[in-house]
Design a protein around this motif. Structure first.
Motif, PDB file in Angstrom:
ATOM      1  N   HIS A 132       0.726  -1.057   0.083  1.00  0.00           N
ATOM      2  CA  HIS A 132      -0.253   0.335  -0.025  1.00  0.00           C
ATOM      3  C   HIS A 132       1.231   1.343   0.079  1.00  0.00           C
ATOM      4  O   HIS A 132       2.202   1.260   0.563  1.00  0.00           O
ATOM      5  CB  HIS A 132      -1.025   0.157   0.960  1.00  0.00           C
ATOM      6  CG  HIS A 132      -1.543  -1.537   1.142  1.00  0.00           C
ATOM      7  ND1 HIS A 132      -2.663  -1.963   0.448  1.00  0.00           N
ATOM      8  CD2 HIS A 132      -1.973  -2.591   2.563  1.00  0.00           C
ATOM      9  CE1 HIS A 132      -2.862  -2.726   1.172  1.00  0.00           C
ATOM     10  NE2 HIS A 132      -2.083  -3.315   2.216  1.00  0.00           N
ATOM     11  N   ASP A 133      -0.022   2.484  -0.548  1.00  0.00           N
ATOM     12  CA  ASP A 133       1.145   3.858  -0.683  1.00  0.00           C
ATOM     13  C   ASP A 133       1.019   4.357   0.528  1.00  0.00           C
ATOM     14  O   ASP A 133       2.123   4.144   1.250  1.00  0.00           O
ATOM     15  CB  ASP A 133      -0.044   4.470  -2.062  1.00  0.00           C
ATOM     16  CG  ASP A 133       0.611   4.193  -3.084  1.00  0.00           C
ATOM     17  OD1 ASP A 133       1.302   3.319  -3.729  1.00  0.00           O
ATOM     18  OD2 ASP A 133      -0.017   4.755  -3.668  1.00  0.00           O
ATOM     19  N   ARG A 134      -0.276   4.175   1.742  1.00  0.00           N
ATOM     20  CA  ARG A 134      -0.180   4.520   3.010  1.00  0.00           C
ATOM     21  C   ARG A 134      -0.993   3.624   3.719  1.00  0.00           C
ATOM     22  O   ARG A 134      -1.837   3.063   3.093  1.00  0.00           O
ATOM     23  CB  ARG A 134      -1.107   5.502   2.601  1.00  0.00           C
ATOM     24  CG  ARG A 134      -0.739   6.892   1.770  1.00  0.00           C
ATOM     25  CD  ARG A 134      -0.846   8.394   2.008  1.00  0.00           C
ATOM     26  NE  ARG A 134      -1.609   9.164   3.585  1.00  0.00           N
ATOM     27  CZ  ARG A 134      -0.344   9.860   3.411  1.00  0.00           C
ATOM     28  NH1 ARG A 134       1.081   9.541   3.246  1.00  0.00           N
ATOM     29  NH2 ARG A 134      -0.318  10.742   4.488  1.00  0.00           N
ATOM     30  N   ILE A 135      -0.437   3.510   4.980  1.00  0.00           N
ATOM     31  CA  ILE A 135      -1.272   2.843   5.811  1.00  0.00           C
ATOM     32  C   ILE A 135      -1.763   3.651   6.969  1.00  0.00           C
ATOM     33  O   ILE A 135      -1.123   5.166   7.036  1.00  0.00           O
ATOM     34  CB  ILE A 135      -0.259   1.549   5.925  1.00  0.00           C
ATOM     35  CG1 ILE A 135       1.025   2.222   6.152  1.00  0.00           C
ATOM     36  CG2 ILE A 135      -0.015   0.131   5.051  1.00  0.00           C
ATOM     37  CD1 ILE A 135       1.682   1.155   7.841  1.00  0.00           C
ATOM     38  N   TYR A 136      -2.516   2.949   7.797  1.00  0.00           N
ATOM     39  CA  TYR A 136      -3.040   4.142   9.179  1.00  0.00           C
ATOM     40  C   TYR A 136      -2.564   2.787  10.625  1.00  0.00           C
ATOM     41  O   TYR A 136      -3.030   1.612  10.696  1.00  0.00           O
ATOM     42  CB  TYR A 136      -4.842   3.540   9.119  1.00  0.00           C
ATOM     43  CG  TYR A 136      -5.560   4.691   8.070  1.00  0.00           C
ATOM     44  CD1 TYR A 136      -5.874   5.587   8.125  1.00  0.00           C
ATOM     45  CD2 TYR A 136      -4.926   4.214   6.773  1.00  0.00           C
ATOM     46  CE1 TYR A 136      -6.617   6.691   6.934  1.00  0.00           C
ATOM     47  CE2 TYR A 136      -5.715   4.767   5.805  1.00  0.00           C
ATOM     48  CZ  TYR A 136      -6.586   5.939   5.859  1.00  0.00           C
ATOM     49  OH  TYR A 136      -7.185   6.643   5.327  1.00  0.00           O
ATOM     50  N   VAL A 137      -1.663   4.285  11.625  1.00  0.00           N
ATOM     51  CA  VAL A 137      -2.066   3.539  12.877  1.00  0.00           C
ATOM     52  C   VAL A 137      -2.225   4.536  14.029  1.00  0.00           C
ATOM     53  O   VAL A 137      -2.768   5.449  13.376  1.00  0.00           O
ATOM     54  CB  VAL A 137      -0.340   3.629  12.780  1.00  0.00           C
ATOM     55  CG1 VAL A 137       0.245   2.080  12.108  1.00  0.00           C
ATOM     56  CG2 VAL A 137       0.111   4.544  12.742  1.00  0.00           C
ATOM     57  N   SER A 138      -2.888   3.994  15.108  1.00  0.00           N
ATOM     58  CA  SER A 138      -2.511   4.715  15.841  1.00  0.00           C
ATOM     59  C   SER A 138      -1.860   6.216  15.434  1.00  0.00           C
ATOM     60  O   SER A 138      -0.906   6.010  15.570  1.00  0.00           O
ATOM     61  CB  SER A 138      -3.187   3.947  17.117  1.00  0.00           C
ATOM     62  OG  SER A 138      -3.238   4.070  18.008  1.00  0.00           O
ATOM     63  N   GLY A 139      -2.320   6.902  16.665  1.00  0.00           N
ATOM     64  CA  GLY A 139      -2.253   8.456  16.646  1.00  0.00           C
ATOM     65  C   GLY A 139      -1.770   8.698  17.890  1.00  0.00           C
ATOM     66  O   GLY A 139      -1.699   9.332  18.544  1.00  0.00           O
ATOM     67  N   GLY A 140      -2.162   7.865  18.721  1.00  0.00           N
ATOM     68  CA  GLY A 140      -1.670   7.998  20.153  1.00  0.00           C
ATOM     69  C   GLY A 140      -2.901   8.290  21.057  1.00  0.00           C
ATOM     70  O   GLY A 140      -2.721   8.198  22.540  1.00  0.00           O
ATOM     71  N   ARG A 142      -7.471   6.276  21.863  1.00  0.00           N
ATOM     72  CA  ARG A 142      -8.211   5.560  20.938  1.00  0.00           C
ATOM     73  C   ARG A 142      -8.909   7.109  20.137  1.00  0.00           C
ATOM     74  O   ARG A 142      -9.423   7.852  20.725  1.00  0.00           O
ATOM     75  CB  ARG A 142      -8.981   5.326  22.646  1.00  0.00           C
ATOM     76  CG  ARG A 142      -8.548   3.637  22.767  1.00  0.00           C
ATOM     77  CD  ARG A 142      -9.588   3.321  23.737  1.00  0.00           C
ATOM     78  NE  ARG A 142      -8.256   2.669  24.828  1.00  0.00           N
ATOM     79  CZ  ARG A 142      -8.908   2.094  25.916  1.00  0.00           C
ATOM     80  NH1 ARG A 142      -9.515   2.470  26.543  1.00  0.00           N
ATOM     81  NH2 ARG A 142      -8.121   0.933  26.440  1.00  0.00           N
ATOM     82  N   GLY A 143      -9.753   6.753  19.378  1.00  0.00           N
ATOM     83  CA  GLY A 143     -10.141   7.573  18.432  1.00  0.00           C
ATOM     84  C   GLY A 143      -9.827   8.147  17.879  1.00  0.00           C
ATOM     85  O   GLY A 143      -9.840   9.377  17.077  1.00  0.00           O
ATOM     86  N   LEU A 144      -8.066   7.901  17.255  1.00  0.00           N
ATOM     87  CA  LEU A 144      -7.363   8.972  16.715  1.00  0.00           C
ATOM     88  C   LEU A 144      -6.046   8.051  15.580  1.00  0.00           C
ATOM     89  O   LEU A 144      -5.241   6.890  16.010  1.00  0.00           O
ATOM     90  CB  LEU A 144      -6.590   9.787  17.621  1.00  0.00           C
ATOM     91  CG  LEU A 144      -5.833  10.980  16.440  1.00  0.00           C
ATOM     92  CD1 LEU A 144      -6.113  11.593  15.829  1.00  0.00           C
ATOM     93  CD2 LEU A 144      -4.773  11.005  17.737  1.00  0.00           C
ATOM     94  N   ASP A 145      -5.899   7.751  14.183  1.00  0.00           N
ATOM     95  CA  ASP A 145      -5.550   7.374  13.434  1.00  0.00           C
ATOM     96  C   ASP A 145      -4.206   7.655  13.118  1.00  0.00           C
ATOM     97  O   ASP A 145      -4.890   9.748  12.254  1.00  0.00           O
ATOM     98  CB  ASP A 145      -6.312   6.122  12.767  1.00  0.00           C
ATOM     99  CG  ASP A 145      -6.180   4.837  13.528  1.00  0.00           C
ATOM    100  OD1 ASP A 145      -5.968   4.396  14.258  1.00  0.00           O
ATOM    101  OD2 ASP A 145      -6.361   4.202  12.649  1.00  0.00           O
ATOM    102  N   ILE A 146      -3.382   8.134  12.327  1.00  0.00           N
ATOM    103  CA  ILE A 146      -2.817   8.824  12.100  1.00  0.00           C
ATOM    104  C   ILE A 146      -2.298   7.734  10.236  1.00  0.00           C
ATOM    105  O   ILE A 146      -1.788   6.646  10.524  1.00  0.00           O
ATOM    106  CB  ILE A 146      -1.599   9.053  12.034  1.00  0.00           C
ATOM    107  CG1 ILE A 146      -0.707   7.552  12.804  1.00  0.00           C
ATOM    108  CG2 ILE A 146      -1.267  10.319  13.040  1.00  0.00           C
ATOM    109  CD1 ILE A 146       0.397   8.323  13.159  1.00  0.00           C
TER     110      ILE A 146
END
Length: 168
Positions: A132-140, A142-146
């Protein structure tokens, strides 16, 4: 004396602060976390954000021969502990206790980010991230991804890549 997990500041979580400080292109994707949801945190994030679940990666704390390591795999599967041990050059790997994971990373379970933790931990990223070009991980929290490019995640976490995930 116990330490409290990282709190969001006026400039974002430590994960977002790191991305901004390093000038890494990223997206910030808040969503309403539902504590009553029967979905896992990662699947809830994918559904809430309207993205394919294989793009969302969960960050798990494992111990490989006693060394706490962050392992990142797609939320659509699970972690292969034998593969983690091989990739880490260890004989055995097991999941870290949730309370220990929170204490070590400074983040709450369901919001553990591979970025901006209390200290830099060894990291392993499932090689499927590069599909994938971009993936999502937790932003730190619950309720926030980057979202970010897998190569940037590897660079910032000094992660090794290996096939450490398996289909559920």
């Amino acid at each position: 004396m116990s330490r409290k997990p990282h709190a969001a500041t006026t400039t974002g979580t430590p994960a977002i602060q790191l991305l901004e400080r390093e000038g890494v292109p990223h997206g910030v994707h808040p969503y309403e976390h539902d504590p009553a949801s029967d979905l896992s945190y990662g699947l809830e994030a994918a559904a809430s954000l309207g993205v394919e679940p294989e793009l969302v990666f969960k960050t798990l704390c494992v111990e490989a021969d006693g060394v706490v390591t962050l392992a990142m795999v797609p939320v659509t599967g699970s972690l292969d502990l034998k593969a983690v041990a091989r990739a880490a050059g260890a004989k055995k790997a097991h999941m870290t206790d949730a309370a220990d994971a929170e204490r070590i990373t400074g983040y709450v379970v369901g919001g553990i980010s591979p970025l901006g933790g209390r200290k830099q931990l060894p990291a392993l990223l499932d090689s499927s991230a590069f599909d994938h070009d971009r993936i999502y991980v937790s932003g730190g929290r619950r309720g926030l991804d980057i979202s970010l490019a897998p190569a940037d995640l590897v660079r910032l976490t000094d992660a090794s890549t290996a096939p450490i995930g398996k289909d559920s």
